[in-house]
Design an enzyme around this catalytic site. Structure first.
Site, PDB file in Angstrom:
ATOM      1  N   LEU A  33       0.814  -1.220   0.000  1.00  0.00           N
ATOM      2  CA  LEU A  33       0.000   0.000   0.000  1.00  0.00           C
ATOM      3  C   LEU A  33       0.851   1.276   0.000  1.00  0.00           C
ATOM      4  O   LEU A  33       0.364   2.349   0.369  1.00  0.00           O
ATOM      5  CB  LEU A  33      -0.978   0.021   1.181  1.00  0.00           C
ATOM      6  N   THR A  35       1.908   2.704  -2.718  1.00  0.00           N
ATOM      7  CA  THR A  35       1.293   3.477  -3.796  1.00  0.00           C
ATOM      8  C   THR A  35      -0.081   2.930  -4.171  1.00  0.00           C
ATOM      9  O   THR A  35      -0.822   3.589  -4.892  1.00  0.00           O
ATOM     10  CB  THR A  35       2.183   3.484  -5.064  1.00  0.00           C
ATOM     11  N   PHE A  73       3.302  -7.097 -10.021  1.00  0.00           N
ATOM     12  CA  PHE A  73       3.251  -5.682 -10.398  1.00  0.00           C
ATOM     13  C   PHE A  73       4.073  -4.793  -9.472  1.00  0.00           C
ATOM     14  O   PHE A  73       4.259  -3.617  -9.771  1.00  0.00           O
ATOM     15  CB  PHE A  73       1.802  -5.166 -10.341  1.00  0.00           C
ATOM     16  N   ALA A  75       6.482  -2.553  -7.809  1.00  0.00           N
ATOM     17  CA  ALA A  75       7.717  -1.880  -8.212  1.00  0.00           C
ATOM     18  C   ALA A  75       7.607  -0.391  -7.958  1.00  0.00           C
ATOM     19  O   ALA A  75       6.515   0.185  -8.001  1.00  0.00           O
ATOM     20  CB  ALA A  75       8.008  -2.116  -9.696  1.00  0.00           C
ATOM     21  N   ASN A  92      14.175  -2.048  -3.960  1.00  0.00           N
ATOM     22  CA  ASN A  92      12.768  -2.460  -4.050  1.00  0.00           C
ATOM     23  C   ASN A  92      12.510  -3.374  -5.249  1.00  0.00           C
ATOM     24  O   ASN A  92      11.922  -4.448  -5.117  1.00  0.00           O
ATOM     25  CB  ASN A  92      11.866  -1.238  -4.141  1.00  0.00           C
ATOM     26  N   TYR A 141      15.151   3.135 -13.723  1.00  0.00           N
ATOM     27  CA  TYR A 141      13.930   2.322 -13.678  1.00  0.00           C
ATOM     28  C   TYR A 141      13.975   1.227 -14.733  1.00  0.00           C
ATOM     29  O   TYR A 141      13.756   0.047 -14.440  1.00  0.00           O
ATOM     30  CB  TYR A 141      12.711   3.221 -13.892  1.00  0.00           C
ATOM     31  N   PHE A 169       3.763  -0.422 -22.832  1.00  0.00           N
ATOM     32  CA  PHE A 169       4.084   0.942 -23.180  1.00  0.00           C
ATOM     33  C   PHE A 169       3.285   1.841 -22.227  1.00  0.00           C
ATOM     34  O   PHE A 169       3.323   1.599 -21.026  1.00  0.00           O
ATOM     35  CB  PHE A 169       3.883   1.141 -24.679  1.00  0.00           C
ATOM     36  N   GLN A 205       3.386  21.005 -17.050  1.00  0.00           N
ATOM     37  CA  GLN A 205       4.749  21.107 -17.553  1.00  0.00           C
ATOM     38  C   GLN A 205       4.944  20.117 -18.699  1.00  0.00           C
ATOM     39  O   GLN A 205       4.772  18.916 -18.518  1.00  0.00           O
ATOM     40  CB  GLN A 205       5.760  20.776 -16.448  1.00  0.00           C
ATOM     41  N   ARG A 220       4.617   8.722 -27.596  1.00  0.00           N
ATOM     42  CA  ARG A 220       4.435   7.493 -26.835  1.00  0.00           C
ATOM     43  C   ARG A 220       3.233   6.712 -27.371  1.00  0.00           C
ATOM     44  O   ARG A 220       2.341   7.265 -28.013  1.00  0.00           O
ATOM     45  CB  ARG A 220       4.219   7.789 -25.341  1.00  0.00           C
TER      46      ARG A 220
END
Length: 321
Positions: A33, A35, A73, A75, A92, A141, A169, A205, A220
């Site tokens: 938890l 995130t 998942f 990370a 992590n 990352y 992606f 930004q 992307r």
């Protein structure tokens, strides 16, 4: 199968939990938890609050609940932060995954579905990017995710692990009933940031307008989170059926620039997006667009929700709710 979804309270994890349940699998969720959001986990699902570096707790769960497969998942995933604090990311992401793998090995759990990333490719030499493209990540990352993929391959060779790495992606969008969407403690994903700019009247930004792209902003490949979740289910079942490890790209084979996304948000919401141009961020490639032929051919996977207007409309509905 009995499936433990590690990081299942997160954005993509929670959608995949739903998709797995709809296919009849019994799902358990494990999340620290940091995130994730507990509200995204259905109340009737077994939930365990824990860290993937807690091998003893994982081994207990594997044995007590007869877990057949793990979907991973968990990370840290902020590119900018990874460049500033690599120790956090290696500890992590890499050390945590090794803890998970060792707990699986000790408990005899043979199947792992891993959430990887297009960041393993770095700056591509050709587009669209295929799974055989050279992996030269440009940020920490991406390097941690690639290190994990190498670890999976070595464990598969030595310990009979079967794994599938899904290199996705840009995940975007929300569930069609607006019950689950993107809600990160620190938001870095473009579409929710644009929606926040619209509603809070605070300028977005835009990092860099001098890339070698038609309008100077990064391009992307945006894929709806529901299409991602479907791919996870298909990939897990394919791995068990074939007893083979694999790597798949998950995207749409279509790229959109930051300014194109801004224009579509304005079209969907009817509001003006305020933005300013800032310098490039370290480690951001100019273009990332996937080839997904392999996933379509081998998994029978088809995109259902990834039209850009659909993606942004679903995200906007969730944001409004």
């Amino acid at each position: 199968m009995n499936v433990l979804v590690v990081g299942g309270a997160g954005y993509i994890g929670a959608h995949t939990v739903q998709a797995l349940r709809e296919r009849g699998h019994k799902v358990f969720v494990y999340d620290n938890l940091s995130t994730g959001n507990l509200e995204a986990v259905p109340e009737d699902i077994h939930f365990f609050e824990g860290d993937i570096r807690d091998g003893d707790f994982l081994r207990h769960i594997f044995a007590e609940y007869l877990i057949d497969a793990v979907v991973h998942f968990a990370a840290c995933s902020l590119v900018g932060e990874s460049m500033q604090d690599p120790a956090k990311y290696y500890n992590n992401n890499v050390v945590g995954t090794l803890s998970l793998l060792n707990a699986m090995k000790g408990a005899g759990v043979e199947y792992l579905l891993f959430s990887s990333t297009a960041a393993v490719y770095g700056e591509p030499t050709s587009l669209p990017i295929t799974e055989t493209a050279l992996c030269q990540p440009t940020n920490v990352y991406g390097r941690t995710k690639l290190a994990i993929e190498w670890s999976l391959a070595d464990y598969a060779q030595a310990y009979n692990l079967k794994y599938t790495a899904l290199r996705y992606f840009n995940a975007a969008g929300a569930s069609l009933d607006a019950s689950i969407g993107e809600a990160h403690p620190v938001e870095t994903h473009l579409i929710p940031l644009i929606l926040q700019a619209v509603t809070k009247h605070k300028a977005l930004q835009v990092f860099g307008d001098d890339y070698p792209t038609p309008d100077g902003t990064c391009i992307r490949d945006y894929i709806h989170v529901l299409d991602l979740a479907t791919a996870h289910v298909l990939a897990l079942e394919k791995m068990v059926q074939t007893q083979q490890s694999a790597v798949y790209n998950l995207g749409t084979e279509t790229g959109f620039s930051v300014l194109e996304i801004i224009k579509m948000v304005e079209q969907v919401t009817g509001l003006v997006v305020p933005y300013t141009i800032s310098p490039r961020r370290a480690g951001d490639p100019a273009r990332l667009v996937a080839s997904v032929n392999k996933a379509k051919q081998q998994l029978g996977w088809q995109l259902q929700h990834s039209d850009l207007q659909q993606i942004i409309s679903s995200a906007w509905q969730w944001h409004c709710k």
